[in-house]
Design a protein around this motif. Structure first.
Motif, PDB file in Angstrom:
ATOM      1  N   THR A 119     -60.068  51.506 -24.767  1.00 53.18           N
ATOM      2  CA  THR A 119     -59.713  52.720 -24.055  1.00 53.18           C
ATOM      3  C   THR A 119     -58.735  53.564 -24.874  1.00 53.18           C
ATOM      4  O   THR A 119     -58.926  54.766 -25.033  1.00 53.18           O
ATOM      5  N   MET A 158     -68.265  58.274 -24.127  1.00 54.10           N
ATOM      6  CA  MET A 158     -67.502  59.439 -24.547  1.00 54.10           C
ATOM      7  C   MET A 158     -68.321  60.723 -24.511  1.00 54.10           C
ATOM      8  O   MET A 158     -68.359  61.493 -25.469  1.00 54.10           O
ATOM      9  N   CYS A 159     -69.013  60.920 -23.401  1.00 54.48           N
ATOM     10  CA  CYS A 159     -69.765  62.173 -23.258  1.00 54.48           C
ATOM     11  C   CYS A 159     -69.357  62.813 -21.941  1.00 54.48           C
ATOM     12  O   CYS A 159     -68.594  62.240 -21.178  1.00 54.48           O
ATOM     13  N   GLN A 163     -66.326  68.516 -20.766  1.00 51.78           N
ATOM     14  CA  GLN A 163     -65.734  67.313 -20.185  1.00 51.78           C
ATOM     15  C   GLN A 163     -65.387  67.436 -18.705  1.00 51.78           C
ATOM     16  O   GLN A 163     -65.415  66.474 -17.974  1.00 51.78           O
ATOM     17  N   LYS A 168     -60.424  55.159 -27.853  1.00 55.00           N
ATOM     18  CA  LYS A 168     -61.248  56.307 -27.487  1.00 55.00           C
ATOM     19  C   LYS A 168     -60.390  57.532 -27.177  1.00 55.00           C
ATOM     20  O   LYS A 168     -60.735  58.644 -27.548  1.00 55.00           O
ATOM     21  N   GLN A 169     -59.271  57.299 -26.502  1.00 51.54           N
ATOM     22  CA  GLN A 169     -58.392  58.428 -26.202  1.00 51.54           C
ATOM     23  C   GLN A 169     -57.906  59.092 -27.477  1.00 51.54           C
ATOM     24  O   GLN A 169     -57.865  60.316 -27.580  1.00 51.54           O
ATOM     25  N   VAL A 205     -70.927  55.696 -29.474  1.00 52.01           N
ATOM     26  CA  VAL A 205     -70.211  54.445 -29.237  1.00 52.01           C
ATOM     27  C   VAL A 205     -71.220  53.300 -29.270  1.00 52.01           C
ATOM     28  O   VAL A 205     -72.289  53.416 -28.683  1.00 52.01           O
ATOM     29  N   LEU A 242     -60.643  61.104 -29.016  1.00 49.82           N
ATOM     30  CA  LEU A 242     -60.857  62.360 -28.298  1.00 49.82           C
ATOM     31  C   LEU A 242     -59.780  63.386 -28.636  1.00 49.82           C
ATOM     32  O   LEU A 242     -60.051  64.580 -28.765  1.00 49.82           O
ATOM     33  N   GLU A 301     -67.419  57.842 -19.476  1.00 49.08           N
ATOM     34  CA  GLU A 301     -66.203  57.354 -20.112  1.00 49.08           C
ATOM     35  C   GLU A 301     -66.513  56.431 -21.284  1.00 49.08           C
ATOM     36  O   GLU A 301     -65.989  56.596 -22.367  1.00 49.08           O
TER      37      GLU A 301
END
Ligand code: ADP
Ligand code: ZN
Ligand code: ZN
Length: 806
Positions: free
Chosen positions: A775, A83-84, A6, A778-779, A803, A782, A80
């Motif tokens: 957002t 998500m990669c 990341q 996704k957080q 996604v 993660l 973002e």
């Protein structure tokens, strides 16, 4: 770093380097104990990292940035949103020749002869490659006794001394044409007289040589074939002149895509097209994206051409995206006729050098790179001045990349790219995706409809043929109903062409033992092998495993084996027996494997060397043939029964698109669809080409079952060769997600094919309701991923996030 981590990493540079280095330049850096990578300067700062000692860079590899600010912004969005890691995007975005690392394998380019241009170090490598077929960059550094060899390897690449191996791509070899010229040794003092004297006893050779001199007065290169024709001699005669060192053969690359022909004016739009064009321009005043919903054959391409012309006149670049470039040589040709040398094609089947060339042309905004035609990866080119993006056939699933990461949808990523450049974007389709049409009806996009075919030709007449009834009345021959056969016969008698569509997906010929019912399975995947009659072999369509067709059942030894289901190959065989006097062609993955496989078949069909073309969904992709009067769909049901929330939408798109190949320019075409379910709502909608009805009904289902465009979908996949590991992992993951998202987490489930290449696969799906923040979601995902990866026993499991996984 081009790696799936990341974060970015900090390296130390000297003051002198700091003065030179700019964001977007490449640097060679070491990573880990021995590895060297090509990193990209992402930010230049004076903050010392806390957790590690910053290593020095090896060296700077560029003189000017090769990645611009627009790209970096776009990459950040991609990383973002999907998500990669930024590194995944970096690796996908640049031609691999830009990404040398210690393990990169280099090969000698055999056509290189100009040794004088090499420096000492370069020569050593050139020489080493004469003795050894390949070297890694690491070995180069051993040979030279130096650590810092990236610039040397880069220069060797630039001078075309070497090339790097591309594992993923098939290298594209341009068509080579054989030419003849006077042998180099004679070039400086040729005496024609002497030569002719020398040939006094070889009459044919004399004539050929004379003919050669006549042809070469025009100063154009002389093709061997032309010389044979002109001198009326065989190739043997010319070969003997070459053997005598009088002539020599050489080859010139003729890139098929390279434009040589004449440029012609844009076509004059008819009134419908004119209205569409001005409506698009009108919507562009308030919207950045407009959807052009135009029926098949309505002439969308001509409308795009006008839009492109306007943008070029403003001095801006245009990106024209196509779902699959190999299938779209027709569109490429059309745009090249209008815009000539301003068109460049970016093609994953091109060699690395060719892709690097297009990349550099776009970067320096060359005249020949004003319009880029390309598939999804053309998004990553270094545009600096983009004015318009056209996404043609926007509904096509091949815009989505599933593997490897970044798992992006190129249509959506293009919309973001356009925004970054302040450019306009046009989505075009006869059968828009539900999401795009939904966005248009919600006023997010402009919407322009083009409901008439060019020349006011009626859309094809579509009839449904009830297979149940046909079987009951015994009106079938093999897979063909008497009605379909009658239509084929009529078309062929009128000297018209026929397209037959057989979707192999989920319905391929499978061998089954009549005694015990067992089908031969792939040893690496959980699927039955597919029978390929022509080669008499069984093949796995997932991993390419192949074995000879067995004589007896592997389970019980019985000799009574039966093949079930049918694919394109069987249709082709049946047709050959039914219509022995006509040429039958087949277009599917097996017949188009070769480099120019598609082009050959499409070309032969265009040239009317093929009367009936049988094929898979490839046939639905925007092809424009002028003599096809009949399209037959052999079995519509397999498409409708596919277990996917988009199955119905897709079936509609596929059938309408395939139907759209009939009767495009002269008269109304005919479509016959064989089905067991003639009253299925999708087939009814196809038969009246009622997009609105399909849209409304599907949209309701999506709302009811919580799918896009209302709910968003993130899919997480775990993969490992140990079943128990994957199973334990997925249950842990499901629980963790369930604690946060509750009922909106679905699973855990195994996909229809639960093991591929010996890897077991399990999924969970997270649905995100309309009001939930993407957002935040996704957080949280993660966070859970990080915890998962902190568990030691889970660490070897591959964790894949997708996604918009559709
Ligand atoms: P679509 O992409 O909408 O399916 P095409 O752009 O392929 O349709 O157009 C269908 C056919 O009609 C093509 O053969 C094209 O050359 C022809 N055509 C479309 N518009 C015009 C025009 N304005 N003048 C002449 N021919 C046209
Ligand atoms: Zn058996
Ligand atoms: Zn397999």
């Amino acid at each position: 770093m081009p790696i799936p981590l990341q974060k970015t990493f900090t390296y130390a540079i000297s003051e002198a380097e700091a003065k030179f280095l700019q964001k977007g330049m490449r640097v060679a850096v070491s990573f880990g104990k021995t590895k060297i990578y090509t990193g990209l300067a992402f930010s230049i700062h004076t903050n010392k990292p806390n957790l590690y000692e910053a290593k020095e860079i090896h060296q700077i590899l560029d003189e000017t940035p090769i990645v611009n600010e627009f790209q970096l912004k776009h990459w950040q969005w991609l990383s973002e949103y999907y998500m990669c890691s930024l590194g995944d995007v970096y690796r996908a975005a640049l031609p691999s020749a830009f990404l040398l690392e210690s393990e990169t394998i280099i090969y000698l380019n055999n056509t290189f002869t100009n040794e004088e241009v090499l420096t000492n170090d370069e020569f050593l490598i050139f020489e080493a490659l004469q003795h050894q077929s390949s070297l890694t960059v690491h070995q180069v550094s051993d040979i030279l006794g130096k650590k810092k060899v990236m610039p040397i390897v880069n220069d060797l690449l630039k001078k075309s001394v070497i090339y790097v191996k591309e594992e993923i791509y098939e290298t594209y070899t341009p068509k080579l044409i054989k030419y003849v010229r006077i042998n180099k040794v004679l070039e400086n003092d040729i005496s024609l007289e002497q030569l002719l004297e020398q040939l006094s006893r070889a009459k044919k050779q004399r004539e050929a040589l004379l003919a050669f001199f006549q042809l070469s007065t025009s100063k154009k290169p002389v093709k061997a074939k032309d010389l044979e024709k002109y001198a009326k001699v065989s190739s043997v005669v010319i070969k003997s002149l070459v053997d005598k060192n009088i002539l020599e053969f050489y080859q010139l690359k003729t890139d098929r895509i390279n434009f040589k022909g004449d440029v012609s004016e844009l076509k004059t739009l008819n009134n419908h097209q004119k209205n569409a064009l001005s409506s698009i321009e009108e919507t562009f005043k308030t919207k950045d994206v407009t959807l052009l919903h135009g029926v098949t054959g309505s002439g969308k391409t001509e409308v795009y051409a006008k839009l492109i012309q306007n943008v070029l006149d403003e001095g801006k670049q245009v990106l024209f995206m196509l779902p699959e470039i190999a299938l779209t040589t027709q569109i490429i040709n059309r745009l090249q006729t209008y815009f000539g040398k301003q068109v460049s094609v970016f093609h994953s089947k091109y060699s690395i050098n060719e892709r690097v060339e297009v990349y550099q042309n776009v970067m320096s905004n060359k005249t020949k790179a004003q319009i880029i035609l390309g598939a999804r990866s053309s998004l990553f080119l270094p545009f600096s001045n983009l004015g318009l993006i056209v996404v043609d056939e926007e509904h096509e699933t091949s815009y989505k990349q599933f593997e490897p990461s970044p798992r992006y949808n190129a249509r959506d990523a293009a919309i973001v790219l356009a925004k970054i450049h302040n450019a306009k974007l046009i989505l075009g389709s006869a059968t828009p995706s539900l999401e795009s049409y939904f966005n248009a009806t919600q006023n997010k996009y402009g919407l322009v409809e083009l409901n008439r075919r060019f020349n006011d030709i009626q859309l094809p007449k579509i009839e449904l043929i009830d297979l149940k009834e046909k079987y009951r009345k015994k009106e079938m021959s093999g897979r063909f109903s008497d009605r379909l056969l009658k239509l084929i016969t009529e078309a062929l008698e009128e000297k018209e062409q026929v397209i037959l569509f057989q979707n192999r997906r989920g319905f391929s010929p499978i061998v089954e033992c009549k005694t015990c019912g067992v089908s031969p399975q792939c040893p690496n995947c959980d699927v039955s092998l597919t029978y390929h009659k022509f080669k008499s072999e069984l093949r796995c369509h997932y991993c390419n495993y192949t074995r000879a067709m067995p004589n007896s059942c592997g389970a019980c030894g019985s000799n009574d084996l039966d093949s079930k289901g049918f694919g394109t190959e069987q249709i082709e065989l049946e047709l050959k027996a039914l219509f022995p006097d006509y040429k039958i062609g087949r277009m599917d993955l097996d017949t188009t494997r070769g480099k120019h496989g598609y082009q050959k078949i499409i070309g032969a069909f265009e040239a009317r060397e093929i009367d009936v073309l049988v094929g898979t969904q490839m046939l639905s992709k925007g092809l424009d043939f002028d003599n096809v009067s009949l399209v037959g769909i052999l079995n519509a049901d397999t498409m409708l029964n596919f277990p996917d929330f988009r199955a119905h939408e897709r079936a509609f798109q596929l059938m309408v698109q395939v139907s759209g190949r009939a009767g495009r320019t002269k008269k109304q075409g005919h479509v016959a669809i064989q089905t067991y379910n003639p009253y299925h709502q999708i087939l009814q909608q196809v038969s009246t080409t009622d997009y609105q009805a399909m849209f409304k009904e599907q949209l309701q289902e999506r709302w009811q079952f919580k799918y896009p465009p209302y709910f968003r979908v993130i899919k997480i996949t775990l993969k490992h060769k140990d079943y128990t590991k994957v199973d334990t992992g997925i249950h842990w993951l499901f629980k963790a997600l369930y604690n946060v998202f509750g009922e909106h987490v679905l699973g855990p489930s195994a996909p229809a094919i639960a093991r591929i290449r010996n890897q077991y696969i399990k999924n969970v799906v997270i649905k995100i309701p309309p009001k939930q923040s993407l957002t935040n979601t996704k957080q949280q995902v993660l966070k859970i991923k990080n915890t998962f990866e902190a568990v030691k026993e889970f660490r070897p499991i591959r964790f894949i996030i997708d996604v918009d996984a559709y």
